[in-house]
Structures are given as structure tokens and as C-alpha cells.
Design a protein around this motif. Structure first.
Motif, PDB file in Angstrom:
ATOM      1  N   LYS A   1     119.054 100.097 -43.027  1.00 14.11           N
ATOM      2  CA  LYS A   1     118.386 101.404 -43.067  1.00 14.11           C
ATOM      3  C   LYS A   1     117.394 102.702 -43.618  1.00 14.11           C
ATOM      4  O   LYS A   1     116.153 102.811 -43.384  1.00 14.11           O
ATOM      5  CB  LYS A   1     117.992 102.533 -41.372  1.00 14.11           C
ATOM      6  CG  LYS A   1     117.945 101.216 -40.045  1.00 14.11           C
ATOM      7  CD  LYS A   1     117.521 101.668 -38.694  1.00 14.11           C
ATOM      8  CE  LYS A   1     117.287 100.828 -37.751  1.00 14.11           C
ATOM      9  NZ  LYS A   1     116.768 101.370 -36.791  1.00 14.11           N
ATOM     10  N   TRP A   2     118.285 103.396 -44.243  1.00 14.06           N
ATOM     11  CA  TRP A   2     117.656 104.467 -45.581  1.00 14.06           C
ATOM     12  C   TRP A   2     118.882 104.290 -46.349  1.00 14.06           C
ATOM     13  O   TRP A   2     120.029 103.184 -46.471  1.00 14.06           O
ATOM     14  CB  TRP A   2     118.300 105.926 -45.243  1.00 14.06           C
ATOM     15  CG  TRP A   2     117.426 106.502 -44.195  1.00 14.06           C
ATOM     16  CD1 TRP A   2     117.744 106.317 -42.192  1.00 14.06           C
ATOM     17  CD2 TRP A   2     116.413 106.861 -43.163  1.00 14.06           C
ATOM     18  NE1 TRP A   2     117.354 106.852 -41.693  1.00 14.06           N
ATOM     19  CE2 TRP A   2     116.332 107.197 -42.605  1.00 14.06           C
ATOM     20  CE3 TRP A   2     115.446 106.731 -44.790  1.00 14.06           C
ATOM     21  CZ2 TRP A   2     114.625 108.054 -42.750  1.00 14.06           C
ATOM     22  CZ3 TRP A   2     114.806 107.262 -44.290  1.00 14.06           C
ATOM     23  CH2 TRP A   2     114.170 108.021 -42.903  1.00 14.06           C
ATOM     24  N   SER A   3     117.955 104.120 -47.500  1.00 14.26           N
ATOM     25  CA  SER A   3     118.879 103.802 -49.512  1.00 14.26           C
ATOM     26  C   SER A   3     117.697 104.741 -50.248  1.00 14.26           C
ATOM     27  O   SER A   3     116.972 105.300 -50.287  1.00 14.26           O
ATOM     28  CB  SER A   3     119.214 102.693 -49.574  1.00 14.26           C
ATOM     29  OG  SER A   3     117.161 101.732 -49.364  1.00 14.26           O
ATOM     30  N   GLY A   4     118.111 104.918 -51.312  1.00 13.13           N
ATOM     31  CA  GLY A   4     117.170 105.719 -52.300  1.00 13.13           C
ATOM     32  C   GLY A   4     118.501 105.768 -53.677  1.00 13.13           C
ATOM     33  O   GLY A   4     119.042 105.231 -54.284  1.00 13.13           O
ATOM     34  N   ASN A   5     117.976 106.245 -54.722  1.00 10.66           N
ATOM     35  CA  ASN A   5     118.258 106.841 -56.209  1.00 10.66           C
ATOM     36  C   ASN A   5     118.137 108.127 -56.594  1.00 10.66           C
ATOM     37  O   ASN A   5     116.806 108.090 -56.027  1.00 10.66           O
ATOM     38  CB  ASN A   5     117.746 105.510 -57.064  1.00 10.66           C
ATOM     39  CG  ASN A   5     116.394 105.398 -56.889  1.00 10.66           C
ATOM     40  OD1 ASN A   5     115.136 105.779 -56.782  1.00 10.66           O
ATOM     41  ND2 ASN A   5     115.634 105.440 -58.118  1.00 10.66           N
ATOM     42  N   TYR A   6     117.930 108.730 -57.457  1.00  5.41           N
ATOM     43  CA  TYR A   6     118.153 110.054 -57.858  1.00  5.41           C
ATOM     44  C   TYR A   6     118.565 109.445 -59.372  1.00  5.41           C
ATOM     45  O   TYR A   6     119.678 109.074 -59.748  1.00  5.41           O
ATOM     46  CB  TYR A   6     118.580 110.741 -57.034  1.00  5.41           C
ATOM     47  CG  TYR A   6     120.558 110.792 -56.636  1.00  5.41           C
ATOM     48  CD1 TYR A   6     121.163 111.311 -57.816  1.00  5.41           C
ATOM     49  CD2 TYR A   6     120.613 110.124 -55.759  1.00  5.41           C
ATOM     50  CE1 TYR A   6     122.455 111.382 -57.771  1.00  5.41           C
ATOM     51  CE2 TYR A   6     122.103 109.867 -55.484  1.00  5.41           C
ATOM     52  CZ  TYR A   6     122.891 110.585 -56.844  1.00  5.41           C
ATOM     53  OH  TYR A   6     124.422 110.441 -56.424  1.00  5.41           O
TER      54      TYR A   6
ATOM     55  N   GLY B   1     114.642 108.587 -55.422  1.00  4.05           N
ATOM     56  CA  GLY B   1     113.677 107.996 -54.301  1.00  4.05           C
ATOM     57  C   GLY B   1     113.985 107.158 -52.836  1.00  4.05           C
ATOM     58  O   GLY B   1     115.294 107.470 -53.102  1.00  4.05           O
ATOM     59  N   VAL B   2     113.471 106.700 -52.086  1.00  4.32           N
ATOM     60  CA  VAL B   2     114.058 106.663 -51.129  1.00  4.32           C
ATOM     61  C   VAL B   2     113.018 105.502 -50.572  1.00  4.32           C
ATOM     62  O   VAL B   2     111.943 105.099 -50.446  1.00  4.32           O
ATOM     63  CB  VAL B   2     113.233 108.330 -50.007  1.00  4.32           C
ATOM     64  CG1 VAL B   2     112.634 108.752 -49.789  1.00  4.32           C
ATOM     65  CG2 VAL B   2     114.413 107.989 -48.735  1.00  4.32           C
ATOM     66  N   THR B   3     113.973 104.437 -49.662  1.00  5.84           N
ATOM     67  CA  THR B   3     113.124 104.041 -48.710  1.00  5.84           C
ATOM     68  C   THR B   3     113.859 103.688 -47.141  1.00  5.84           C
ATOM     69  O   THR B   3     115.800 104.212 -47.287  1.00  5.84           O
ATOM     70  CB  THR B   3     113.805 102.220 -49.941  1.00  5.84           C
ATOM     71  OG1 THR B   3     112.515 102.906 -50.980  1.00  5.84           O
ATOM     72  CG2 THR B   3     113.304 100.944 -48.742  1.00  5.84           C
ATOM     73  N   TYR B   4     113.087 103.696 -46.247  1.00  4.27           N
ATOM     74  CA  TYR B   4     113.542 102.936 -44.942  1.00  4.27           C
ATOM     75  C   TYR B   4     112.532 102.018 -44.541  1.00  4.27           C
ATOM     76  O   TYR B   4     112.007 101.462 -44.601  1.00  4.27           O
ATOM     77  CB  TYR B   4     112.635 104.149 -44.109  1.00  4.27           C
ATOM     78  CG  TYR B   4     113.239 103.504 -42.568  1.00  4.27           C
ATOM     79  CD1 TYR B   4     113.784 104.154 -41.611  1.00  4.27           C
ATOM     80  CD2 TYR B   4     111.696 103.330 -41.624  1.00  4.27           C
ATOM     81  CE1 TYR B   4     114.423 103.846 -40.761  1.00  4.27           C
ATOM     82  CE2 TYR B   4     112.149 102.794 -40.364  1.00  4.27           C
ATOM     83  CZ  TYR B   4     113.119 103.017 -40.236  1.00  4.27           C
ATOM     84  OH  TYR B   4     113.488 102.971 -38.621  1.00  4.27           O
ATOM     85  N   ALA B   5     113.539 101.213 -44.201  1.00  2.00           N
ATOM     86  CA  ALA B   5     113.632  99.598 -44.334  1.00  2.00           C
ATOM     87  C   ALA B   5     114.418  99.685 -42.199  1.00  2.00           C
ATOM     88  O   ALA B   5     115.293  99.576 -42.440  1.00  2.00           O
ATOM     89  CB  ALA B   5     114.437  98.512 -44.935  1.00  2.00           C
ATOM     90  N   ASP B   6     113.371  98.841 -41.413  1.00  2.00           N
ATOM     91  CA  ASP B   6     113.298  98.083 -40.655  1.00  2.00           C
ATOM     92  C   ASP B   6     114.048  96.784 -40.296  1.00  2.00           C
ATOM     93  O   ASP B   6     112.931  96.339 -40.074  1.00  2.00           O
ATOM     94  CB  ASP B   6     113.422  98.998 -39.017  1.00  2.00           C
ATOM     95  CG  ASP B   6     113.820  98.428 -37.592  1.00  2.00           C
ATOM     96  OD1 ASP B   6     114.315  98.534 -37.727  1.00  2.00           O
ATOM     97  OD2 ASP B   6     113.212  99.051 -36.716  1.00  2.00           O
ATOM     98  N   VAL B   7     114.922  96.180 -40.701  1.00  2.00           N
ATOM     99  CA  VAL B   7     114.758  94.573 -40.324  1.00  2.00           C
ATOM    100  C   VAL B   7     115.538  94.213 -39.651  1.00  2.00           C
ATOM    101  O   VAL B   7     116.576  94.366 -38.937  1.00  2.00           O
ATOM    102  CB  VAL B   7     115.367  94.669 -41.610  1.00  2.00           C
ATOM    103  CG1 VAL B   7     115.738  93.068 -42.238  1.00  2.00           C
ATOM    104  CG2 VAL B   7     114.504  95.373 -42.792  1.00  2.00           C
TER     105      VAL B   7
END
Length: 750
Positions: free
Chosen positions: A625-630, A599-605
Motif C-alpha cells: 500500500k505504501w512505497s516510495g523513493n528518496y 516520492g511516495v505512492t499509496y496504492a489500494d489494489v
């Protein structure tokens, strides 16, 4: 004549044995053709894969009796006996059924009622203990870090307190529920998440996005609902024990008992770490030392007409400290040796009762008492909080298309501490905060076609200081078939901040807390768009889950770390804040025993704040801004399972001081774990592995650790840059590689 007759018989036999037939047919699911299904005849070399039409053909099959097997990833395998008659083509159509392990999962968090996960108009992610066992941890706080878009954030390098961020939004925007009850209140979000026994967890449901219309004004960013096991379905006895090379020890055990009218499940969690280590040589403990015990008991009562009734209680007691390596309890509260010491004691009670009437009317209640006795250096924080919650709702199906929910809630919070937060306006009289919050909610789930559902909800709360609070929500679901689902949702939220219970920065370090104005309640407007699909192939089934999210905040309460290095200035944002992004979850299930998740998440906060010279954009602290799991899991012969799990995190903005030598943005990093498990048929599992196999730890952490009380901070010669001791510069755990080993045992029946 006899030789001729013999030759004729041999020739006839050969012709008979050489006779062949054929097989044709179609593979369907719910009357529709299924591609990539494997059709085979057991104990033969005949095998084929269906094209997009679902049809299959086998020619030149020797006459005989065969077992026909049809399989496809994501579907139940079908087996059928048949006889192929000589010189003919047999026609066989096969209907497969979809697996129900994920499509028919029952979820409750999205709509407050039990529905199939596939049918829920609100996207709900479900995680079972089997998922978290692939990287065993001693607390729920650490476990949820394996979920894409959910990030445990450590807010202090010394006492290791933290909160849970969803899609880049701060911890106070995440509502934590236990069995649907808001039992983890604001004070305990810092320490209460560590005491939920993993042995009692049936599943964890995660809703990313607005849920205020059902769960109140604090569910602005998302909900994490911890569903505990039903005692009637739990193992008779279970235990999970593991330790690490850092001398961390954890025990999780559960015991079921009772009779025909009452079933009870008792769970105990004990965690102990008493071995101070300082691998980064800053003079402070790398990890907080802890001694924690949690006891949880749940009772289910058997009633007439299958009406439900349950009661649960939990007790948590914890002693944790971190600080200089030569600190001990004699220095608690002194200004000679720095330490952060927290004593926590907590009681909880949760109840569910279905009224003995014809209609389905449910009554729920919860109560929690939380006491915190803590010292941060020589700064005391003594707090008590009691929260009572009651809810009554009517669940009614109106016709075949409408599912109606109507309810009322009442929450009462009593809070007292030794900070200015509970002082009178003149600062002379202690005035504990007493906050009643009544509310009503209504929801209609309208299935206006077989493929489309619309959910409309509205909640009204009344706060004694801020008046009426309105929290509407809309959700729409479109499922053209079993493999594709589109969901869209919109909602609003409301929140009042208690700085001293939710923001750890207000309690630790040497910065002075400044409240610049009378803080107004926050408002948020949230929208989510979610698409889920399953793509079958000849070798694997690919699942995709994509979500786009957008949140707009007004009156956002923020802490300004930049204006003055000696202060944290709190005020309502003179502008607005935005949290937007996209997340993707992928799931590969192969025919052979391999499973891959990523999984990958892009978040602009960020926030736009007007200080008088125009609006200035500021990136939110601790929001990568970028995070994820595997995850990769492979099962070997003889029930050996190898699991690789990990998370990766991109750069995030950190609270730095003026002229700070530490970088303002953290580097990219990943924390990976490896585990090998041996499963035995008698319910025993033995496992072991390596955590943080790449050995990543932050390069920088504490500043001026040699002067934690800032006794020489004002000396321009000794401290020309004016640095002050600060514990907030944190983006990853300070633990490097460590070996772990443990065993699990489940006894299903006595």
C-alpha cells in the motif's frame, strides 16, 4: 591662500567620493513579476531579494561601475553592466528566462510524436542515465526501481525472475518499449529486461496510466519506453566497469563510428556472477548465478530534407541458475538435487523510416525471436516465440490548433512450448499459437486556447478469438502559466493472458496448475488526474508532481493460492478488481550544490470475487500500500559528488500456505545505497560505495528447502501441517550489504 585652497580641494574631493546614488527596477518572467529573485552588485555588499511585486530598490550605493546579477532557482542568471550616476536613481528592469533542462525536454511516449514535455497533454516522466548512475546496476530491471510508483517485483527466490509493477498493478499490465516498439514480448518480460546495455540508453520515459489507444491492447497500466541514443550525438567511446564484494562484475561499453551518410553506435553489456552464496543458511543460493552478454547496434542514415531512417539490432545470450548449493549442470532436470536453470537466446530488429513524400508519414517495424530452454527442478519449460510488428502513421498539423495522427498496425505472434497451453483440445497434437492482430488508430490533439489542450484518441483492433477490441482515450491539459499544469486522462484497455509466459508461479514449485474455465479477455477502465507545480523561494526551487489514479477491471484473470495449498487455480474473476491511489513526487533544487528528491505512492489494489456466498474482498499479492523513493546529492569542491539513494516499501500480502508459520504480510523496509564519485576533467569518473547500507534481508524465504521435490510431503508425521516446497514467498532481494567500486570514461571526440 594656498592652505585654504588645499583644504577646499580636499573637502570637495571627499564630498565627491562620498556621493551616492541608487538603483531600482523590476524582475519579470514573460511580462509577469517574479518573487524570490536575488539581485546583487558584484564585488560589493549590496544584495536584495524581490518580493511578490518583483520590484527591488538599493539605496546609498557609491558611485561607480558595477556588474548587476539577477538570479533565481529555475531560471537562467542574467548579468548586466551599468554605471550608477551620482545623486540619481537608475531604473533597470530585468527579464529572466526559465531553464529549459526540464520544461523543454522532448518526449514522444505520451502522444507518439516529439513534443515539449511541458506541452504534452499526457504526463510523461523522464529519467536520464545520470539519474540511474547514482546507484549503478547491471540491468534496466534493477535501475527502474529508483522511480516512484515503479517497482521491480522478484517472483521467484531461486531463479530471480521478475516483472515491473506500476502503481501496484502486476507486471503484465506494463508495456515495455524500445524506441517506441513493443519489442519486449510476453515471453521475454521474465528474462529480456536484463539485456539492454545501459551505455546506449538516452533516456527512459514513463507513462503511468492508460495508453491503449496508441500502443495496443496491452498498455493497460502504463508504458516504459527505453529511448536509445542517437549515434550522431553519442560520445565517440564510453565505458563503465564496476564490481561488488559479492564478485558480481559488469561491463558496459559503447563505440561510435561511421561517416557523413551513416553513423553507427555499437554497445556491449556483459554481466557475470559465478560465486554461490548462502548467507541465510537455507541450503539454496541467495542470488541467481548469471553469465549474460548483450550486443546492440544502431545505425542512423543521413537523408535529404532531414528525413529520418534508422535500424537497430540486439542479441542477448544468458545462462542463469539458482538452487541447492551442491547443484551443477549434471543435475539439470533430475529429481535428486534441486536447481532452476534457464538458457535464454534472443534476437531483435527495430527499424524506422520516413517515407520520401511531402507529408510526414512514418513507417516502423520490429521483429524478435526468443528461445528459452529451462528446467525448474524436474519440470521442463521449453518455449519459442516470434513476434513481428509493423506500423505506418501519418503525422499532420491541421492549422494552428490541431495536431492529427492516423495510423495502422499489424502484429503477428507465433508461440510454442511444451505446456498444455499449446496442445489441441484433446491433448494429443501440439498446436503452436498463431495470433494475428491488425489495428488502426486515430488521435487529434486540439489546442483550443493557449492554455488548454484536449487530446482524443481511439484504437480498433481485431482478434481472431475475441473479435473487435475498442480502446478510446481522452486527455485534457490546462496550464495557466509556466509553473502550474493540470492534466486529466481516461482510457480503456484489453489483455489476453498467456499464463505460462507471464505468471512464473505456473512454472515453479510443487503446486499443480488448474485452469478452471475458458479464460475470457480482461477489460480495464482507467482514470488519472495529475497536477504539476513549481514553487520558487529565496533559497530553493520546489517542484511538486501529484497524481491520483483509479483503474476498474472486469474479467480479471487471477491465480487462487488460498483455496488449495497444492494448487494454483486460474479463472476469470466473478466480480471486479480495483487499483486506486495517489502518488507524490517532490524535487528540491538549492542554490548551493544540493539536490533532494523524494516520492511516495499509496496504492489500494484489491478484488471483489463472488464464490456463491457473496462478494469477498481480497488484497492483491505483492502490492504494497505504501512505497516510495528518496535521493540526496551533494557536490563538494574538486568535483566530488556524494549520492544517497533508496527505496522504502510498506507491508504487502504474500502467498502463504495453510497453517504457514511465515507471516502473511511483509514488514516495512528500506534499501538505501551510498556512493561517492570523483569526476575528472578528461571525462574520467571513479566511484564506489555501499549497497543496502542497513543490511536488510527478508527473515523468511523458502519453505521445506530440505525437501524441494516434496518426496516426504505426504508424511503426516514428518510434515503434520502439509507444507509443500514453494518459491513464491518473496518481497525483497536476499542480498545484504555489499561494497562496490567502478570507473567510467567518456571520450567525446576522437
Amino acid at each position: 591662500m594656498k592652505p585654504l585652497l588645499l583644504l577646499f580641494l580636499i573637502f570637495s574631493s571627499c564630498c565627491t567620493f562620498a556621493q551616492t546614488g541608487g538603483l531600482t527596477g523590476k524582475v519579470e518572467v514573460n511580462g509577469k513579476a517574479l518573487a524570490a529573485a536575488t539581485v546583487s552588485l558584484k564585488k560589493s555588499s549590496f544584495k536584495t531579494v524581490t518580493p511578490g511585486s518583483g520590484h527591488f530598490t538599493m539605496k546609498n550605493v557609491p558611485v561607480g561601475s558595477y556588474e548587476l546579477t539577477v538570479s533565481a532557482v529555475g531560471y537562467l542568471t542574467q548579468k548586466q553592466q551599468l554605471v550608477i550616476v551620482q545623486d540619481s536613481i537608475i531604473s533597470v528592469d530585468v527579464a529572466l528566462e526559465e531553464r529549459t533542462d526540464d520544461l523543454n525536454e522532448v518526449v514522444v511516449t505520451g502522444t507518439m510524436k516529439e513534443v515539449r514535455r511541458l506541452d504534452s497533454p499526457v504526463p510523461v516522466e523522464v529519467y536520464t542515465p545520470a539519474y540511474f548512475k547514482k546507484n549503478p546496476t547491471p540491468s534496466l530491471f534493477e535501475s527502474v526501481g529508483l522511480i516512484n510508483g515503479v517497482r521491480p517485483q522478484l517472483n521467484c527466490n531461486i531463479c530471480n525472475t521478475g516483472d515491473i509493477h506500476i502503481n501496484g498493478m502486476e507486471g503484465p499490465y506494463t508495456l515495455i518499449l524500445i524506441d517506441g516498439m513493443p519489442i519486449v514480448s510476453s515471453l521475454s518480460t521474465v528474462y529480456g529486461l536484463s539485456g539492454i546495455p545501459n551505455s546506449l540508453v538516452d533516456r527512459i520515459e514513463v507513462v503511468k496510466g492508460p495508453a491503449s489507444s496508441l500502443y495496443g491492447s496491452e498498455a493497460m497500466g502504463g508504458v516504459i519506453n527505453v529511448i536509445t541514443k542517437n549515434p550522431a550525438q553519442a560520445p565517440a567511446f564510453s565505458i563503465d566497469v564496476f564490481g561488488t564484494s559479492w564478485r558480481e562484475y559488469n561491463i558496459d561499453a559503447a563505440l561510435k563510428f561511421g561517416g557523413k551518410k551513416l553513423q553507427s553506435l555499437l554497445g556491449v553489456n556483459y554481466f557475470n556472477y559465478q560465486h554461490p552464496l548462502d548467507h541465510n543458511n537455507d541450503g539454496f543460493t541467495d542470488v541467481t548465478l548469471q553469465n549474460r552478454i548483450s550486443i546492440f547496434n544502431k545505425w542512423n542514415f543521413v537523408r535529404k530534407d532531414k528525413r529520418v531512417a534508422s535500424l537497430a539490432a540486439r542479441f542477448v545470450n544468458e545462462d542463469r541458475w539458482g538452487g541447492q548449493m551442491n547443484w551443477n549442470k549434471e543435475f539439470r532436470g533430475s529429481d535428486s538435487i534441486y536447481g532452476e536453470s534457464i538458457y535464454t537466446r534472443r534476437w531483435e530488429l527495430i527499424g524506422l523510416y520516413q517515407l520520401p513524400v511531402k507529408e510526414k508519414i512514418m513507417a516502423q517495424f520490429s521483429y524478435n525471436w526468443h528461445n528459452q530452454n529451462s528446467w525448474y527442478g524436474n519440470s521442463p519449460y521449453m518455449a519459442n516465440q516470434q513476434v513481428g510488428f509493423a506500423q505506418l502513421y501519418w503525422d499532420k498539423e491541421m492549422g494552428k490548433r490541431h495536431n492529427f495522427l492516423l495510423g495502422g498496425t499489424y502484429r503477428y505472434t507465433w508461440y510454442d512450448d511444451n505446456t498444455p497451453g499449446t496442445l489441441s483440445a484433446d491433448g494429443l497434437v501440439n498446436m503452436p499459437a498463431k495470433t494475428p492482430l491488425p489495428g488502426i488508430f486515430i488521435q487529434d490533439e486540439w489546442k483550443f486556447t493557449d492554455k488548454q489542450t484536449l487530446l482524443a484518441g481511439y484504437r480498433y483492433d481485431h482478434d481472431q478469438y475475441h473479435g473487435s477490441i475498442h480502446s478510446p482515450r481522452l486527455a485534457y491539459k490546462f496550464s495557466p502559466n509556466q509553473k502550474n499544469t493540470l492534466r486529466a486522462s481516461f482510457g480503456t484497455g484489453f489483455r489476453v493472458v498467456n499464463l505460462f509466459t507471464e505468471d512464473h508461479a505456473a512454472l515453479t514449485g510443487a503446486r499443480q496448475v488448474v485452469i478452471a474455465e475458458e479464460l475470457k479477455p480482461e477489460r480495464s477502465y482507467n482514470g488519472n488526474l495529475n497536477y504539476v507545480t513549481k514553487i520558487p523561494s529565496a533559497n530553493f526551487l520546489l517542484g511538486l508532481d501529484v497524481t491520483g489514479f483509479y483503474s476498474y477491471f472486469t474479467n480479471k484473470i487471477t491465480g487462487d493460492f488460498d483455496q488449495n495449498p497444492d494448487q494454483i487455480i486460474y479463472a476469470n474473476l466473478n466480480g471486479h478488481a480495483i487499483s486506486r491511489g495517489i502518488s507524490l513526487n517532490t524535487d528540491f533544487t538549492f542554490y548551493f550544490p544540493l539536490k533532494l528528491l523524494a516520492g511516495v505512492t499509496y496504492a489500494d489494489v484489491y478484488q471483489l470475487d463472488d464464490h456463491g456466498s457473496g462478494r469477498m474482498k481480497t488484497t492483491q499479492l505483492h502490492a504494497p500500500k505504501w512505497s516510495g523513493n528518496y535521493l540526496a546529492s551533494y557536490t563538494f569542491p574538486k568535483d566530488f559528488v556524494l549520492d544517497l539513494t533508496g527505496v522504502f516499501t510498506g507491508t504487502m500480502r504474500l502467498p502463504v500456505q495453510r497453517n504457514d508459520y511465515r507471516p502473511e504480510y511483509s514488514p516495512w523496509f528500506t534499501i538505501a545505497n551510498l556512493q561517492l564519485t570523483r569526476k575528472f576533467k578528461n571525462g574520467l569518473e571513479v566511484y564506489g560505495g555501499l549497497k543496502n547500507i542497513l543490511g536488510f534481508i527478508p527473515k523468511y524465504a523458502l519453505i521445506r528447502s530440505f525437501d524441494p521435490f516434496d518426496k516426504t510431503a505426504a508424511d503426516p508425521v514428518a510434515n503434520p501441517n502439509g507444507y509443500t516446497f514453494d518459491t513464491e514467498y518473496n518481497y525483497a532481494p536476499l542480498q545484504g550489504r555489499r561494497v562496490f567500486a567502478g570507473l567510467r570514461y567518456n571520450l567525446l571526440k576522437y
